[in-house]
Design an enzyme around this catalytic site. Structure first.
Site, short mmCIF file in Angstrom:
data_model
loop_
_atom_site.label_atom_id
_atom_site.label_comp_id
_atom_site.label_asym_id
_atom_site.label_seq_id
_atom_site.Cartn_x
_atom_site.Cartn_y
_atom_site.Cartn_z
N CYS A 18 0.85 -1.21 0.00
CA CYS A 18 0.00 0.00 0.00
C CYS A 18 0.88 1.25 0.00
O CYS A 18 2.11 1.18 0.00
CB CYS A 18 -0.96 0.01 1.19
SG CYS A 18 -0.15 0.40 2.74
N CYS A 21 3.80 1.77 2.40
CA CYS A 21 5.04 1.06 2.05
C CYS A 21 5.90 1.94 1.15
O CYS A 21 7.10 2.12 1.40
CB CYS A 21 4.74 -0.25 1.33
SG CYS A 21 3.73 -1.41 2.27
N CYS A 91 20.07 -37.18 -24.71
CA CYS A 91 20.39 -37.66 -23.36
C CYS A 91 21.07 -36.55 -22.56
O CYS A 91 21.36 -35.48 -23.11
CB CYS A 91 21.28 -38.89 -23.41
SG CYS A 91 22.89 -38.55 -24.16
N CYS A 94 24.27 -35.00 -23.92
CA CYS A 94 24.07 -33.92 -24.89
C CYS A 94 23.93 -32.58 -24.15
O CYS A 94 24.53 -31.57 -24.53
CB CYS A 94 22.82 -34.16 -25.72
SG CYS A 94 22.83 -35.67 -26.68
N ASP A 510 8.53 29.47 -30.77
CA ASP A 510 9.62 29.77 -31.68
C ASP A 510 9.00 29.74 -33.08
O ASP A 510 8.03 29.01 -33.30
CB ASP A 510 10.71 28.69 -31.54
CG ASP A 510 11.82 28.88 -32.54
OD1 ASP A 510 12.33 30.01 -32.62
OD2 ASP A 510 12.17 27.91 -33.24
N ASP A 709 11.89 23.63 -30.95
CA ASP A 709 12.32 22.37 -31.56
C ASP A 709 13.01 21.45 -30.57
O ASP A 709 13.37 20.33 -30.90
CB ASP A 709 13.22 22.62 -32.77
CG ASP A 709 14.49 23.37 -32.42
OD1 ASP A 709 14.82 23.46 -31.22
OD2 ASP A 709 15.16 23.86 -33.34
N ASP A 713 16.34 25.54 -28.76
CA ASP A 713 15.60 26.35 -27.79
C ASP A 713 15.67 25.80 -26.37
O ASP A 713 14.88 26.19 -25.52
CB ASP A 713 14.12 26.44 -28.21
CG ASP A 713 13.96 27.02 -29.60
OD1 ASP A 713 14.54 28.08 -29.85
OD2 ASP A 713 13.29 26.41 -30.44
#
Length: 821
Positions: A18, A21, A91, A94, A510, A709, A713
């Site tokens: 909650c 916490c 097996c 492998c 701008d 932009d 700026d």
């Protein structure tokens, strides 16, 4: 604290239940030396911490969270984990062979083969080894590694399934208990009823509800009682007293205890489900990415996982396929659907030299794209990061609510104790209220003893109180709102911007690239009689070739269209706010405005009328001279964006003043201002003067937003109360502003304002209902008019109401239909 060492790190935090916490962790971290800010979000279960790396490390932060009884998992890791399917194993030998082979590969931290599942889990450094390298290595020993498609919602699904499982188990046992209670009370007494209900209640109180008690213990240990403490006190004592009822002649409260816990678990499951829906936007973005990519290796086309791409790879993208990651087109032409990034449904043309965004869809044409960004650097990753930062940030109004929540649980515990004492000290007073309540409330029983009534009433106060509703008010609204914004090309960096945006009184723009398209074109050439246009353009384009200004590019493009070969410029210099100067073929050449010509004694009086006419047509007129001779005028116009006029008119109709800040001369600037309907034109501003102009607007209007932009700026965007970066595609400097408009159209500002107002309205509604709920029901419970079982159900509904109210944000229309509301 050294600004050079300041870093930011994200965490996933486990164990929170909650708001108390999250507040406990936040307070502890903010008290650490070296932490500049720590924000913990209970809704997303994530944290964002800014810290000084010269004072403490990520490990120090993790340890601090661990000491509180929670687990912090940092996002900063150099390695990645992947699970691959193995084909060809027969097996365990492998499996051992594959295991040893992979663990010897440089860049693989650890590889674990699971023979039974025929899978291998690999932790590796993608900078050192690629998945394709692992596949080749294993292929060389006779086996195959196959990439398994990942489920994006794995983690959330796991939480949901866990919450559902505990709810179902608890619900089944509680239903049996309630059924037995009905039979025992209204049909026939059941022999051994109490031991049976006690046995059935055991797996609820000490099984499915055990994590609640663990959370309570953590909270008490940290001296920060939370919601878990209230539920534990509302369920554990009644159950234990019920056990005593087996041996002593006292009333059993086992049914009440199990019902309270079950309602709490039901509420937590529904809450997790609703929060999952609230965070769908990020999941959708993650799912948008292509899972595989086709790249060219040694002249051959191979398919690899997208996460295995590296900068420099050349991808092949056919019609109907997604662009796997950000890149630049090196061959071909195509039409791309970029709606996932911009919200714009119309496909856009992309050709050689153009940048493309990962997860966009190629609608037409074959493209070869060179990878420029991978992993966390991509546009999609940056969008997700920005959304997570917004969801993890705080709105100023939330800080007050958090402070109140810190005192809420202790206050409830005091009210509970006070209620219990009051019932025993003034029984007649309380009984009179209960007798009155019993006339219209079927669950109120005045025939119980004062002690029993005191216990039931105190329990009702505990379980009806809901600090979770207060804590979820802002995070859930931000989760839904930031997701809506991303879907519409509006990226909001922090919650503070949402609250500030709704208070904006003026917006400064701008000019170039914001109000205009940022793609100027040469419109007029006026040359003196003895000068040829080709010679004029040769001089203008050659000297402007050294400049980065958009107007310079327009002149160079005009020369290229006229097949004019550019010369070489020497001693090039930019004179800020005036123009450029350099030497071409041994002669001094100037291109610039009146100030530059006057300073160099160049006479142009005969062309003043032409200059004035061009400027009144909203064109930027520049003069050119060679040596001490005036050669003529070149005019450049930057077309105004299609939606600029309507957007600015809509802003003015909303009561927001508009201003334009530009380096153009007064006449040109005012002409553009008149065209688009700007109310306040600020002209002849040097690049470093924009900050001062924004400051003046703030003094005049109060809260001011700046639209630019996001690159040139940046200082002005920072100075404004809300900085808005506007651009297209991957060029956007996301870091530069509070809000980023991906589509590059001013209509996005209208949508952003509507969205911020809608989000803030939802936050206020959430707080109102949370406060109203607690202010109304706690006194009702304290008077003994509310049964604890009903209180537990109401508590769950209170949290759900806040989450579902936030989800209703999705119904709000934020499109820029230029309505004034």
């Amino acid at each position: 604290m050294s600004s050079e060492g300041i870093k930011q790190v994200g965490f996933r935090i486990e164990g929170m239940t909650c708001t108390n916490c999250s507040n406990t962790i936040e307070k502890k971290l903010n008290a650490l030396d070296g932490i500049s800010s720590a924000n913990i979000n209970i809704a997303t279960e994530k944290g964002l911490v800014q810290y000084d790396s010269s004072i403490l490390s990520v490990e120090d932060i993790v340890r601090t969270v661990d000491t509180l009884g929670y687990k912090a998992i940092p996002d900063v890791v150099d390695t990645e984990k992947i699970t691959l399917k193995i084909n060809g194993m027969t097996c365990t030998a492998c499996a051992n062979r594959i295991d040893k082979t992979l663990n010897k590969v440089d860049g693989i931290v650890v590889a674990n083969v699971n023979f039974a599942a025929e899978k291998v889990s690999v932790e590796y450094n993608p900078k050192q080894v690629r998945i394709i390298d692992m596949q080749k290595k294993i292929s060389s020993i006779g086996y195959e590694l196959e990439v398994i498609e990942e489920d994006i919602g794995d983690e959330d699904n796991e939480k949901m399934n866990k919450a559902k499982k505990t709810m179902m188990i608890s619900g089944i046992f509680t239903s049996i208990i309630m059924g037995l209670m009905m039979i025992h009370m209204f049909v026939t007494p059941i022999p051994g009823y109490l031991p049976i209900t006690a046995a059935l209640g055991l797996p609820i109180i000490f099984g499915t509800g055990w994590h609640v008690h663990v959370g309570s213990w953590k909270a008490i240990k940290n001296k920060s009682p939370n919601m878990d403490v209230l539920v534990t006190l509302g369920s554990l004592p009644p159950y234990l007293i019920g056990l005593m009822g087996i041996f002593l002649p006292i009333q059993s409260f086992i049914e009440m205890a199990t019902t309270i816990m079950t309602f709490h678990l039901i509420g937590k499951y529904l809450e997790a489900n609703a929060k999952g829906r609230a965070s769908q936007a990020i999941k959708k973005l993650l799912e948008m990415g292509a899972k595989t990519a086709k790249i060219i290796v040694d002249g051959e086309e191979i398919e690899i996982p997208t996460k295995d791409l590296q900068v420099g790879d050349v991808m092949i993208i056919r019609p109907g396929e997604k662009v796997p990651t950000d890149g630049i087109v090196v061959d071909g032409k195509g039409l791309l659907d970029e709606s996932m990034a911009t919200g714009e449904s119309m496909p856009v043309k992309r050709q050689v030299g153009d940048e493309v965004i990962g997860a966009t869809i190629n609608k037409q044409g074959l493209l070869k794209v060179e990878v420029t960004k991978v992993g966390k650097e991509t546009f999609l990753s940056q969008v997700i990061k920005m959304m997570e930062e917004c969801q993890g940030s705080k709105v100023p109004i939330q800080e007050f609510a958090d402070r109140i929540t810190g005192y809420f649980i202790p206050a409830i515990l005091l009210i509970t104790i006070g209620t219990f004492i009051s019932f025993n000290v003034f029984p007649e007073f309380h009984l009179s209220i209960i007798r009155w309540g019993s006339t219209f409330l079927p669950w109120v029983n005045p025939d119980m003893t004062p002690l029993t009534l005191a216990f039931i009433t105190a329990t009702a106060v505990l379980v009806i109180s809901c600090p979770c509703a207060l804590g979820l008010g802002t995070p859930t609204a931000l989760m839904v709102g930031s997701g809506m914004g991303a879907e519409n090309g509006i990226l909001i960096r922090n919650g503070e911007a949402i609250q500030t945006f709704k208070e904006v009184k003026a917006i400064a723009f701008d000019k170039t690239g914001t109000i205009t398209k940022g793609k100027p074109e040469v419109t007029d050439l006026i040359v003196v009689d003895e000068v040829r246009e080709n010679e004029f353009l040769y001089l203008a384009a050659t000297i402007e070739n050294g400049s980065e200004h958009p107007l310079a590019h327009a002149i160079i493009e005009k020369a290229k269209l006229d097949n004019i070969k550019l010369g070489e410029v020497k001693d090039f210099n930019t004179i800020v706010g005036k123009g450029v100067v350099g030497s071409i073929d041994g002669e001094k050449v100037l291109v610039g405005n009146r100030k530059l010509m006057i300073e160099n004694n160049i006479r142009f009086e005969d062309y003043e009328e032409d200059l004035t006419r061009l400027e009144e047509e909203a064109k930027t007129a520049m003069m050119l001279s060679k040596g001490d001779k005036f050669l003529g005028i070149i005019a450049v116009s930057d077309p105004i964006k299609e939606d600029s006029v309507e957007a600015i008119r809509a802003l003015e109709a909303m009561g927001i003043k508009t201003a334009m800040i530009t380096g153009d001369n007064k006449r040109t600037a005012e002409a553009i201002g008149r065209k688009v309907g700007i109310s306040h034109v600020i002209s002849e501003v040097l690049p470093d003067g924009k900050v001062d102009e924004v400051t003046r607007l703030q003094k005049q209007y109060g809260t001011v937003a700046m639209v630019g932009d996001g690159i040139n700026d940046a200082p002005a965007l920072k100075q404004a109360n809300v900085g808005i970066a506007i651009g297209t595609g991957t060029d956007i400097a996301i870091e530069a502003a509070d809000v980023t408009l991906v589509r590059g159209e001013l209509s996005g500002i209208i949508s952003a304002i509507k969205l911020s107002r809608a989000i803030f309205t939802k936050i206020k509604q959430n707080y109102f209902w949370a406060w109203f709920y607690n202010a109304f029901f706690i006194p009702v419970a304290a008077l003994g008019l509310l049964h604890p079982m009903l209180g537990a159900a109401a508590m769950a509904v209170s949290s759900l109401n806040v989450v579902y109210n936030s989800l209703r944000l999705k119904r709000v229309n934020i499109s820029a239909d230029y309505a004034t509301n």
